[in-house]
Structures are given as C-alpha cells and as structure tokens.
Design a protein around this motif. Structure first.
Motif, PDB file in Angstrom:
ATOM      1  N   THR A  52       0.842  -1.208   0.000  1.00 19.86           N
ATOM      2  CA  THR A  52       0.000   0.000   0.000  1.00 19.86           C
ATOM      3  C   THR A  52       0.877   1.258   0.000  1.00 19.86           C
ATOM      4  O   THR A  52       0.351   2.368  -0.007  1.00 19.86           O
ATOM      5  N   SER A  53       2.192   1.067   0.022  1.00 16.10           N
ATOM      6  CA  SER A  53       3.081   2.231   0.157  1.00 16.10           C
ATOM      7  C   SER A  53       3.429   2.891  -1.172  1.00 16.10           C
ATOM      8  O   SER A  53       4.179   3.862  -1.194  1.00 16.10           O
ATOM      9  N   LEU A  54       2.891   2.366  -2.271  1.00 17.15           N
ATOM     10  CA  LEU A  54       3.190   2.973  -3.571  1.00 17.15           C
ATOM     11  C   LEU A  54       2.565   4.359  -3.661  1.00 17.15           C
ATOM     12  O   LEU A  54       1.401   4.550  -3.299  1.00 17.15           O
ATOM     13  N   THR A  55       3.327   5.310  -4.138  1.00 15.17           N
ATOM     14  CA  THR A  55       2.771   6.645  -4.349  1.00 15.17           C
ATOM     15  C   THR A  55       3.512   7.336  -5.494  1.00 15.17           C
ATOM     16  O   THR A  55       4.562   6.866  -5.936  1.00 15.17           O
ATOM     17  N   SER A  56       2.945   8.423  -5.942  1.00 15.93           N
ATOM     18  CA  SER A  56       3.600   9.199  -6.987  1.00 15.93           C
ATOM     19  C   SER A  56       4.627  10.113  -6.327  1.00 15.93           C
ATOM     20  O   SER A  56       4.313  10.811  -5.361  1.00 15.93           O
TER      21      SER A  56
ATOM     22  N   PRO B 182       9.857  14.880 -13.647  1.00 15.23           N
ATOM     23  CA  PRO B 182       9.697  13.701 -14.474  1.00 15.23           C
ATOM     24  C   PRO B 182       8.801  12.669 -13.788  1.00 15.23           C
ATOM     25  O   PRO B 182       8.643  12.718 -12.567  1.00 15.23           O
ATOM     26  N   PRO B 183       8.219  11.731 -14.565  1.00 14.40           N
ATOM     27  CA  PRO B 183       7.351  10.720 -13.959  1.00 14.40           C
ATOM     28  C   PRO B 183       8.138   9.718 -13.104  1.00 14.40           C
ATOM     29  O   PRO B 183       8.938   8.941 -13.627  1.00 14.40           O
ATOM     30  N   ARG B 184       7.905   9.797 -11.801  1.00 11.98           N
ATOM     31  CA  ARG B 184       8.620   8.920 -10.855  1.00 11.98           C
ATOM     32  C   ARG B 184       7.654   8.398  -9.807  1.00 11.98           C
ATOM     33  O   ARG B 184       6.798   9.147  -9.320  1.00 11.98           O
ATOM     34  N   VAL B 185       7.785   7.118  -9.462  1.00 13.64           N
ATOM     35  CA  VAL B 185       6.999   6.562  -8.360  1.00 13.64           C
ATOM     36  C   VAL B 185       7.932   6.224  -7.212  1.00 13.64           C
ATOM     37  O   VAL B 185       9.164   6.163  -7.372  1.00 13.64           O
ATOM     38  N   LEU B 186       7.308   6.022  -6.070  1.00 16.84           N
ATOM     39  CA  LEU B 186       8.075   5.718  -4.867  1.00 16.84           C
ATOM     40  C   LEU B 186       7.357   4.588  -4.136  1.00 16.84           C
ATOM     41  O   LEU B 186       6.132   4.606  -4.023  1.00 16.84           O
TER      42      LEU B 186
ATOM     43  N   VAL C 108      14.748   1.089 -11.664  1.00 18.45           N
ATOM     44  CA  VAL C 108      15.143   1.649 -10.366  1.00 18.45           C
ATOM     45  C   VAL C 108      16.073   2.837 -10.586  1.00 18.45           C
ATOM     46  O   VAL C 108      17.084   2.726 -11.277  1.00 18.45           O
ATOM     47  N   GLU C 109      15.694   3.974 -10.011  1.00 14.59           N
ATOM     48  CA  GLU C 109      16.559   5.153 -10.097  1.00 14.59           C
ATOM     49  C   GLU C 109      17.421   5.262  -8.848  1.00 14.59           C
ATOM     50  O   GLU C 109      18.595   5.608  -8.901  1.00 14.59           O
ATOM     51  N   GLU C 110      16.810   4.944  -7.711  1.00 17.91           N
ATOM     52  CA  GLU C 110      17.544   5.059  -6.450  1.00 17.91           C
ATOM     53  C   GLU C 110      16.887   4.199  -5.380  1.00 17.91           C
ATOM     54  O   GLU C 110      15.665   4.043  -5.383  1.00 17.91           O
ATOM     55  N   ILE C 111      17.701   3.641  -4.500  1.00 15.42           N
ATOM     56  CA  ILE C 111      17.159   2.944  -3.326  1.00 15.42           C
ATOM     57  C   ILE C 111      17.758   3.593  -2.089  1.00 15.42           C
ATOM     58  O   ILE C 111      18.982   3.642  -1.932  1.00 15.42           O
ATOM     59  N   ILE C 112      16.881   4.129  -1.254  1.00 17.48           N
ATOM     60  CA  ILE C 112      17.334   4.774  -0.014  1.00 17.48           C
ATOM     61  C   ILE C 112      17.033   3.810   1.141  1.00 17.48           C
ATOM     62  O   ILE C 112      15.860   3.544   1.420  1.00 17.48           O
ATOM     63  N   GLU C 113      18.042   3.247   1.739  1.00 15.09           N
ATOM     64  CA  GLU C 113      17.809   2.268   2.805  1.00 15.09           C
ATOM     65  C   GLU C 113      17.623   2.996   4.129  1.00 15.09           C
ATOM     66  O   GLU C 113      18.491   3.768   4.553  1.00 15.09           O
ATOM     67  N   ARG C 114      16.469   2.796   4.753  1.00 14.18           N
ATOM     68  CA  ARG C 114      16.164   3.419   6.044  1.00 14.18           C
ATOM     69  C   ARG C 114      15.494   2.396   6.954  1.00 14.18           C
ATOM     70  O   ARG C 114      14.452   1.859   6.591  1.00 14.18           O
ATOM     71  N   TYR C 115      16.121   2.159   8.110  1.00 12.15           N
ATOM     72  CA  TYR C 115      15.547   1.230   9.082  1.00 12.15           C
ATOM     73  C   TYR C 115      15.302  -0.117   8.414  1.00 12.15           C
ATOM     74  O   TYR C 115      16.175  -0.625   7.741  1.00 12.15           O
TER      75      TYR C 115
ATOM     76  N   VAL D  96      12.866   4.447  -5.604  1.00  7.60           N
ATOM     77  CA  VAL D  96      12.387   5.434  -6.578  1.00  7.60           C
ATOM     78  C   VAL D  96      12.486   4.797  -7.960  1.00  7.60           C
ATOM     79  O   VAL D  96      13.540   4.277  -8.337  1.00  7.60           O
ATOM     80  N   GLY D  97      11.364   4.786  -8.680  1.00  6.49           N
ATOM     81  CA  GLY D  97      11.348   4.164 -10.005  1.00  6.49           C
ATOM     82  C   GLY D  97      10.952   5.140 -11.095  1.00  6.49           C
ATOM     83  O   GLY D  97      10.078   5.989 -10.903  1.00  6.49           O
ATOM     84  N   SER D  98      11.618   5.018 -12.244  1.00  3.61           N
ATOM     85  CA  SER D  98      11.217   5.818 -13.411  1.00  3.61           C
ATOM     86  C   SER D  98      10.416   4.927 -14.356  1.00  3.61           C
ATOM     87  O   SER D  98      10.648   3.717 -14.432  1.00  3.61           O
ATOM     88  N   LEU D  99       9.479   5.518 -15.077  1.00  2.85           N
ATOM     89  CA  LEU D  99       8.573   4.739 -15.924  1.00  2.85           C
ATOM     90  C   LEU D  99       9.236   4.314 -17.234  1.00  2.85           C
ATOM     91  O   LEU D  99       9.793   5.144 -17.944  1.00  2.85           O
ATOM     92  N   VAL D 100       9.154   3.009 -17.515  1.00  6.16           N
ATOM     93  CA  VAL D 100       9.656   2.482 -18.787  1.00  6.16           C
ATOM     94  C   VAL D 100       8.486   2.313 -19.749  1.00  6.16           C
ATOM     95  O   VAL D 100       8.557   2.675 -20.914  1.00  6.16           O
ATOM     96  N   SER D 101       7.391   1.760 -19.254  1.00  5.90           N
ATOM     97  CA  SER D 101       6.181   1.594 -20.063  1.00  5.90           C
ATOM     98  C   SER D 101       4.996   1.454 -19.124  1.00  5.90           C
ATOM     99  O   SER D 101       5.173   1.170 -17.932  1.00  5.90           O
ATOM    100  N   PHE D 102       3.804   1.674 -19.649  1.00  3.86           N
ATOM    101  CA  PHE D 102       2.619   1.482 -18.815  1.00  3.86           C
ATOM    102  C   PHE D 102       1.444   1.023 -19.661  1.00  3.86           C
ATOM    103  O   PHE D 102       1.450   1.140 -20.885  1.00  3.86           O
ATOM    104  N   ASP D 103       0.446   0.485 -18.974  1.00  2.46           N
ATOM    105  CA  ASP D 103      -0.757  -0.007 -19.627  1.00  2.46           C
ATOM    106  C   ASP D 103      -1.948   0.306 -18.732  1.00  2.46           C
ATOM    107  O   ASP D 103      -1.891   0.072 -17.524  1.00  2.46           O
ATOM    108  N   LEU D 104      -2.993   0.878 -19.303  1.00  2.00           N
ATOM    109  CA  LEU D 104      -4.197   1.230 -18.533  1.00  2.00           C
ATOM    110  C   LEU D 104      -5.357   0.342 -18.951  1.00  2.00           C
ATOM    111  O   LEU D 104      -5.574   0.159 -20.142  1.00  2.00           O
ATOM    112  N   SER D 105      -6.107  -0.171 -17.976  1.00  2.00           N
ATOM    113  CA  SER D 105      -7.299  -0.937 -18.323  1.00  2.00           C
ATOM    114  C   SER D 105      -8.465   0.025 -18.545  1.00  2.00           C
ATOM    115  O   SER D 105      -8.394   1.190 -18.146  1.00  2.00           O
ATOM    116  N   ARG D 106      -9.537  -0.469 -19.145  1.00  5.61           N
ATOM    117  CA  ARG D 106     -10.706   0.390 -19.363  1.00  5.61           C
ATOM    118  C   ARG D 106     -11.537   0.518 -18.087  1.00  5.61           C
ATOM    119  O   ARG D 106     -12.319   1.433 -17.933  1.00  5.61           O
ATOM    120  N   GLU D 107     -11.335  -0.454 -17.187  1.00  6.56           N
ATOM    121  CA  GLU D 107     -12.113  -0.471 -15.944  1.00  6.56           C
ATOM    122  C   GLU D 107     -11.601   0.572 -14.956  1.00  6.56           C
ATOM    123  O   GLU D 107     -10.447   0.950 -14.988  1.00  6.56           O
TER     124      GLU D 107
END
Ligand SMILES: Cc1cc2nc3c(=O)[nH]c(=O)nc-3n(C[C@H](O)[C@H](O)[C@H](O)COP(=O)(O)O)c2cc1C
Length: 190
Positions: free
Chosen positions: A47-51, A56-60, A132-139, A145-156
């Motif tokens: 559940t920790s995925l976020t924009s 640039p388009p990056r997720v965390l 993977v752009e970067e991995i910050i190790e904490r605790y 941190v990830g950069s987008l290579v490709s994506f696919d959207l469903s109609r739902e």
C-alpha cells in the motif's frame, strides 16, 4: 471533530502499537510490486506505492528489505507496479501469503513479461514497468524510486483500497452507471 482525546506518546514500548493504530486510519490503494525475470520471479502486495513526481514521472514505494522482492529489485534494477482492481482481492491475498514462495504466487493467474523481463499481471487497473533510479535504505525498509519504462491502462475504473485492516472496493463504474441512470431521465425533461 473534537481533539479532547489526544494521546501523548510517552511509553516507548507502546509507540509501535500506537503507530499501527494511527496508520490503520490511513486508506491505501492496493498494488502488487513484481520483480525478477525468467524462473526467478516474485511479487508482494503493497500500500506504500505513491507518486513522487509527474515531471519527471517517478513513483516511490517502501519495501521491507527482508521481503523476497527487495533482493530481486536490487539485483535486476527493475520492478513492475500492478494497481489492483476491485475484483482482485484474491491477488492481494496471494501476494502477501508467506506460505507461497516466488513463482508459486504466479501459478494459475494471467501474467506476461515486460520489455525488461519483469512479470506484469494481467487485468490490473494499471501496470507500469519501472527502472530503479535510487534505493534509499532506512531502518527496516528500502525507499525505492522508479522511473517509468512503459505502462498499460485498463478500461475499468473500480479500485481496491485497504483501510482499517480490511479491503474495500471502490466501484467507480457502478457509481457512474447510477449517475447515468439518474441523469438520463433528467435530460429528457429538458
Ligand atoms: C494490504 C497490505 C499492504 C502491504 N504493504 C506493504 C508495503 O507497503 N511494504 C512492504 O514492505 N510490505 C507490505 N506488505 C507486506 C508484504 O506484502 C509481505 O510482507 C510480502 O508479501 C512478503 O513477501 P515474501 O514472503 O516474498 O518475503 C503489505 C501487506 C498487505 C496485506
């Protein structure tokens, strides 16, 4: 909302317990992070995925360093994001089930390899292949941190949320259908 019952965190043994109680109030969109390639694949419910940013388009995503996915994400430098739809709670259970290991979690479900070889689940609300752009190790965790290579959207558009220890379906399509039913007769009146 009244603030009369504010709790001060004083007993250090109680902090974790109290923290969990606080975080249960935070609704989180449910995704499966997938990792690896060929026979060496695994995945985990998060559940920790976020924009992080749109430009640039990056997720965390925050991943426990003990999770089997972490080592594969580190090794291959790629991961998949699979945002689950309201009818995919079974996948959320499967990808957080410690009794199932790596490839067992993919048995009997539709998936295909992305351009990097990372597995991507079929029928997800959206899938994203990330580098993977970067991995910050904490605790205990790695903030990836990830950069987008490709994506696919469903109609739902009906999503799955985890809140207060349970899965909750957001039936957006159903709500839109209801709205359409209500607004069509109104349109006729005009
Ligand atoms: C609803 C839900 C959300 C979760 N979110 C996360 C998360 O954001 N980060 C994380 O490291 N683990 C999270 N977990 C736990 C992992 O899914 C679980 O530890 C993982 O599948 C273990 O993988 P392994 O057995 O392959 O090591 C979550 C579990 C559930 C049920």
């Amino acid at each position: 909302m009244g603030r009369s019952d504010i709790h001060l965190v004083t007993d250090s043994n109680e902090i974790e317990h109290q923290f969990r109680a606080v975080m249960r109030r935070l609704a989180g969109c449910v995704s499966v992070i997938t990792a690896g390639r060929d026979d060496d694949i695994t995945g985990m419910t998060v559940t920790s995925l976020t924009s992080l940013s749109a430009s640039p388009p990056r997720v965390l995503v925050s991943v426990n360093r003990q999770a089997s996915s972490f080592a594969l994400i580190e090794r291959f430098g790629t991961f998949g994001v699979n945002i689950l739809g309201s009818d995919q709670q079974e996948l959320a259970d499967r990808f957080s089930d410690g009794r199932l290991k790596g490839p067992q979690r993919f048995e009997g479900i539709p998936w295909s390899a992305g351009t990097s070889g990372v597995p991507l689940l079929g029928n997800a609300l959206a899938t994203v292949e990330c580098q993977v752009e970067e991995i910050i190790e904490r605790y205990s965790h790695g903030i990836i941190v990830g950069s987008l290579v490709s994506f696919d959207l469903s109609r739902e558009l009906s999503g799955l949320v985890y809140w207060n220890g349970q899965y909750i379906e957001i039936k957006h399509d159903f709500d839109l259908d209801l709205l359409a039913e209500i607004s069509i007769p109104l349109a006729h009146v005009r």
